[in-house]
Scaffold this motif. Sequence first.
Motif, PDB file in Angstrom:
ATOM      1  N   THR A 148       0.819  -1.209   0.000  1.00  0.00           N
ATOM      2  CA  THR A 148       0.000   0.000   0.000  1.00  0.00           C
ATOM      3  C   THR A 148       0.855   1.263   0.000  1.00  0.00           C
ATOM      4  OG1 THR A 148      -1.704  -1.199   1.229  1.00  0.00           O
ATOM      5  CG2 THR A 148      -1.867   1.191   1.181  1.00  0.00           C
ATOM      6  N   ARG A 149       1.924   1.275   0.801  1.00  0.00           N
ATOM      7  CA  ARG A 149       2.738   2.497   0.885  1.00  0.00           C
ATOM      8  C   ARG A 149       3.359   2.896  -0.447  1.00  0.00           C
ATOM      9  NH1 ARG A 149       5.916   2.437   6.736  1.00  0.00           N
ATOM     10  NH2 ARG A 149       4.029   2.524   8.046  1.00  0.00           N
ATOM     11  N   PRO A 150       3.994   1.973  -1.181  1.00  0.00           N
ATOM     12  CA  PRO A 150       4.507   2.370  -2.505  1.00  0.00           C
ATOM     13  C   PRO A 150       3.414   2.867  -3.448  1.00  0.00           C
ATOM     14  CG  PRO A 150       5.487   0.297  -1.812  1.00  0.00           C
ATOM     15  CD  PRO A 150       4.404   0.608  -0.824  1.00  0.00           C
ATOM     16  N   VAL A 151       2.242   2.247  -3.375  1.00  0.00           N
ATOM     17  CA  VAL A 151       1.138   2.686  -4.244  1.00  0.00           C
ATOM     18  C   VAL A 151       0.729   4.109  -3.899  1.00  0.00           C
ATOM     19  CG1 VAL A 151      -1.286   2.316  -4.815  1.00  0.00           C
ATOM     20  CG2 VAL A 151       0.273   0.368  -4.718  1.00  0.00           C
ATOM     21  N   LEU A 152       0.587   4.390  -2.615  1.00  0.00           N
ATOM     22  CA  LEU A 152       0.188   5.747  -2.206  1.00  0.00           C
ATOM     23  C   LEU A 152       1.289   6.760  -2.504  1.00  0.00           C
ATOM     24  CD1 LEU A 152      -1.679   5.054   1.155  1.00  0.00           C
ATOM     25  CD2 LEU A 152      -2.632   5.413  -1.128  1.00  0.00           C
ATOM     26  N   LEU A 153       2.554   6.336  -2.383  1.00  0.00           N
ATOM     27  CA  LEU A 153       3.649   7.236  -2.741  1.00  0.00           C
ATOM     28  C   LEU A 153       3.608   7.562  -4.218  1.00  0.00           C
ATOM     29  CD1 LEU A 153       6.245   8.745  -2.025  1.00  0.00           C
ATOM     30  CD2 LEU A 153       7.507   6.600  -2.365  1.00  0.00           C
ATOM     31  N   ALA A 154       3.387   6.542  -5.043  1.00  0.00           N
ATOM     32  CA  ALA A 154       3.261   6.782  -6.483  1.00  0.00           C
ATOM     33  C   ALA A 154       2.073   7.688  -6.778  1.00  0.00           C
ATOM     34  CB  ALA A 154       3.116   5.453  -7.221  1.00  0.00           C
ATOM     35  N   ALA A 155       0.951   7.421  -6.128  1.00  0.00           N
ATOM     36  CA  ALA A 155      -0.240   8.252  -6.349  1.00  0.00           C
ATOM     37  C   ALA A 155       0.031   9.706  -5.991  1.00  0.00           C
ATOM     38  CB  ALA A 155      -1.409   7.711  -5.528  1.00  0.00           C
ATOM     39  N   ALA A 156       0.764   9.928  -4.897  1.00  0.00           N
ATOM     40  CA  ALA A 156       1.082  11.303  -4.493  1.00  0.00           C
ATOM     41  C   ALA A 156       1.957  11.987  -5.539  1.00  0.00           C
ATOM     42  CB  ALA A 156       1.780  11.291  -3.136  1.00  0.00           C
ATOM     43  N   CYS A 157       2.971  11.268  -6.026  1.00  0.00           N
ATOM     44  CA  CYS A 157       3.861  11.857  -7.035  1.00  0.00           C
ATOM     45  C   CYS A 157       3.128  12.147  -8.334  1.00  0.00           C
ATOM     46  CB  CYS A 157       5.036  10.914  -7.301  1.00  0.00           C
ATOM     47  SG  CYS A 157       6.174  10.720  -5.904  1.00  0.00           S
ATOM     48  N   TRP A 158       2.206  11.261  -8.704  1.00  0.00           N
ATOM     49  CA  TRP A 158       1.480  11.459  -9.960  1.00  0.00           C
ATOM     50  C   TRP A 158       0.393  12.513  -9.831  1.00  0.00           C
ATOM     51  CZ3 TRP A 158       0.464   5.502 -10.899  1.00  0.00           C
ATOM     52  CH2 TRP A 158       1.704   4.859 -11.063  1.00  0.00           C
ATOM     53  N   THR A 159      -0.065  12.751  -8.624  1.00  0.00           N
ATOM     54  CA  THR A 159      -1.187  13.664  -8.406  1.00  0.00           C
ATOM     55  C   THR A 159      -0.749  15.122  -8.338  1.00  0.00           C
ATOM     56  OG1 THR A 159      -2.549  12.014  -7.274  1.00  0.00           O
ATOM     57  CG2 THR A 159      -2.943  14.320  -6.717  1.00  0.00           C
ATOM     58  N   VAL A 160       0.426  15.374  -7.809  1.00  0.00           N
ATOM     59  CA  VAL A 160       0.841  16.763  -7.571  1.00  0.00           C
ATOM     60  C   VAL A 160       0.847  17.609  -8.847  1.00  0.00           C
ATOM     61  CG1 VAL A 160       2.764  18.232  -6.827  1.00  0.00           C
ATOM     62  CG2 VAL A 160       2.065  16.273  -5.431  1.00  0.00           C
TER      63      VAL A 160
END
Length: 491
Positions: free
Chosen positions: A95-107
Motif C-alpha cells: 500500500t505504501r509504494p502505491v500511495l507514494l506513487a499516487a502522491a507523485c502522480w497527483t501533484v
Amino acid sequence: MAPEMATEQVGRSGQRPWRRPLVLGTVGSVLILVGGLGAAAGAVRDPLMSEGPISWMRYGHGKMLAALVVYLGYVLLVTAWVRLGRHVLAGRAGTRPVLLAAACWTVPPLVAPVALFTRDVYSYLAQGAIALQGFDPFTVGPTVLPEPEFIENVHPFWQSTPAPYGPLFILLVKGIVAVTGTNIVAGVLAVKLTNLLGLALLLWALPRLVRHLGGSLPVAAWLLVAGPLTVVHLLGGPHNDLLMVGFLAAGTALVLDRRHVAGIALVTLGVAVKASAAVALPFLVWVWAGHLASAGWRAFARACAGAVAVFAVVFGAVTLAAGVDLGWVTMVNASSRLVNWLSLPTAAGELLHAVFGGLLDLSRDPFVTVTRVLGTVLLVVVLARQWWAARVGGVAAVRRAGVALFAVAVLSPTMLPWYLTWALAIAAAWAWKPRQLAVAVGLSAFMAAPYSPEGETMLYVWGLMIAAIALSVLAAVSLVRPDPLRLSERS
C-alpha cells in the motif's frame, strides 16, 4: 494470479521494483502539466498564457505540440500505472509504494492552473458567483453575471444552463468565489484544493471497506487512488465527483461499521454535492436493517425511518446554510443535453440511425430518444432487482449498491468518463481477479480519449477512437501478460 505474473522477475530494480514505475509515471504527469499549459482548458485572461513568454503554446502549431505532449504524458502515466499494478498483484508492492506513487502522480495535475479534458470547473465558479450575487443558481445560468471573466470561460454549450448540483457544492463554490473573486486561475486552484477533502475521505474509507468487502488494500489503492480516472479526471479536471464519492465511500464504511446515523449523514452530504450518491441510500437501509435486533419488515421499517430522518435533518441544514431551495432537483438531468455514444442507450440509438436513418432520410433524434427511453426503463428494472436482491443486508447489499451505481453511469442518457468512479469508490474494495482488473484497466485507460485536453468532444474522430481502443486493449492485456507484443527477448 496469472502464471505469467508469477514468473516475472524482480530484475534490475532490486528490492524496490516499484521505483521505476513511480518515476516513469511522475515524468508522464509532469509532461501532462507542461503540455496542459497550452493544450488544456486555461482561463481566457490568464496573464501567464495569454500574453506571456510561453503564450505561443496556446496557438497554432504550439498548441498542437502541447497536445502531443499531454498525450505522451498520459501514455507514460498509464504505462507506469499498469507496471505498478503488475508489481502489486505479484506481491512486490504494498500500500505504501502505491500511495507514494499516487502522491507523485497527483501533484502536477493538482498544481496545474488549467482544467484537464474538461471546462466544468469554470461552470462551477460561475455558479458560485451567481449564488454570491443573490441570483438563484438553479433557475439562471452564467449569462446573468455582469463579470465577463466568469462567462467567457464557461463552455458556450452551458452558458445559459442553471446549476445541476446540490446545495453543499453551491455553498462551497460560493465560498471559493467570495475569496478568489474574478481571479479565475486562483478559483481553479481553490476548487482543486477543495477536492482534496474527497480524496482524504477515500483514503480513510478504503481500509475499512476492504476489511468488510474482502478485497486487497494495495489493489484498491492502486485501482482507485493511483488510477488515471482519479489522477487525470477527478483531480486534474477537477470534478466535484471526487467530493461526492469521498462522502459516499466514507458513509458506506461507517454504515458497515454499525455507525448508521453518521454513515447516512455522510452519504447525504454526498447527495448534497451531486444527486448520484442517492442511489446508494436505499441499499444502505438494508445494511442498517440487518444490524437491528428485530427481524423482517419491522427491522426495515425502523432502519428506513431512521435513514429518512437523518437525510431530512442533514440535507435540510445544508440547504438552509447555502441559502437555496430545492430547484436543483429539476436540473439533475441537465447532462442529458449531451449526446455521446459512451451511454449505451445513446450508442444504440446512434447505431440504429447509422443503419436505417440514411435509408429512410430520418433525423438522429427520434432514434436516440426511443433508445434512451428504453434504456431508462431497463435502468429502473436493474435498480429494482438489485435493491430487492440486497434485502439480505450486510456486504451483499453494498456490493449490489456498487452494481447499481455502475448501471446508473452507463444506462443513463449521458455518460461521461469520470462517472465510472461512482461505482469504483465501492467496487475497488472488492476481491478482484486479475482478468477482471484487466477490464477495469482497459476502460480506465480509454477514458482520456473521449475529450480533447481542452474539453472538446473527440468521440466522433473515428481514427483517434480506433487508436485509443487499441492502446487501451494493449494496456489491459499488459496487466496480466508482460510484453504482450513479444517485443522483448526475455518474453
